[in-house]
Scaffold this active site. Structure first.
Site, PDB file in Angstrom:
ATOM      1  N   ILE A  11       0.830  -1.214   0.000  1.00 33.26           N
ATOM      2  CA  ILE A  11       0.000   0.000   0.000  1.00 33.26           C
ATOM      3  C   ILE A  11       0.863   1.262   0.000  1.00 33.26           C
ATOM      4  CG2 ILE A  11      -1.981  -1.101   1.128  1.00 33.26           C
ATOM      5  CD1 ILE A  11      -1.100   0.393   3.728  1.00 33.26           C
ATOM      6  N   SER A  12       2.169   1.107  -0.228  1.00 30.77           N
ATOM      7  CA  SER A  12       3.086   2.244  -0.150  1.00 30.77           C
ATOM      8  C   SER A  12       3.038   3.099  -1.417  1.00 30.77           C
ATOM      9  CB  SER A  12       4.515   1.732   0.061  1.00 30.77           C
ATOM     10  OG  SER A  12       5.465   2.759  -0.165  1.00 30.77           O
TER      11      SER A  12
END
EC number: 5.99.1.4
Length: 199
Positions: A11-12
């Site tokens: 999710i970065s």
């Protein structure tokens, strides 16, 4: 042949903005990439970081300015407030781990596809149907989304422990295994490139 241990959370946004630059650098230097998806929030907890939800508003306001600046600079689509974020990283991470073990597809493309799904396509990467679709699009058996969950969970936890031991504390984080040189952030990829050239 150098090996790059690549620690990242699926999710970065900063891992998303790395695009395919790591893979191109590795190809140029004959390096191997070991993809190590992990729970980035737990990594923050373990290494003195602060989860986004707990950060001071000024830090989050700056982040909201910096992300689109980088996206424009790199020519990449970006939704600063994606529909599915934060989201459970485990299912997508397990799929990447299973794909790396299975081989036969475009692993770098798969990782980029998962990240792009969050930050440019507003897709839910905790949804098995989405994961199966991304696996298939990059040459992997979509059934990997349902296989090897125990091994995936075990490796996912081990990746976190290895990251802490190796000195990683954010995402994306690149470590050249042979030299111990560490590079934090997509904006340090040029330095990684130069290090591999010198090595």
């Amino acid at each position: 042949m150098p090996t790059i241990d690549y620690y990242f959370g699926t999710i970065s946004p900063w891992a998303y903005l790395a695009g395919d630059r790591l893979e191109r650098i590795a190809d140029r230097h004959g390096a191997t990439i070991s993809y190590k998806p992990l729970d980035i929030l737990q990594l923050f907890d373990r290494t003195g970081g602060v989860r986004p939800a707990d950060r001071h508003p000024s830090r989050m306001e700056y982040r909201a300015q910096e992300l689109p600046r980088w996206a424009e600079h790199l020519g990449m689509a970006l939704n600063v407030r994606p529909a599915f974020w934060p989201v459970n990283m485990a299912p997508s991470s397990y799929a990447i781990i299973a794909a790396q073990q299975a081989g036969g597809g475009d692993l770098g493309g798969l990782v980029q596809g998962v990240l792009r799904a969050v930050w440019a396509e507003d897709r839910d990467i905790s949804d098995d149907a989405v994961i199966r679709d991304i696996l298939g699009a990059h040459g992997f058996d979509p059934a990997l989304a349902d296989k090897g969950l125990f091994i995936g969970a075990e490796t996912y936890g081990r990746n976190l422990e290895q990251a802490v031991e190796a000195g990683a504390f954010g995402s994306p984080f690149y470590i050249v295994r042979e030299t111990g040189q560490r590079f934090w952030g997509q904006d340090r990829l040029d330095f990684l490139d130069r290090h591999l050239s010198a090595a």
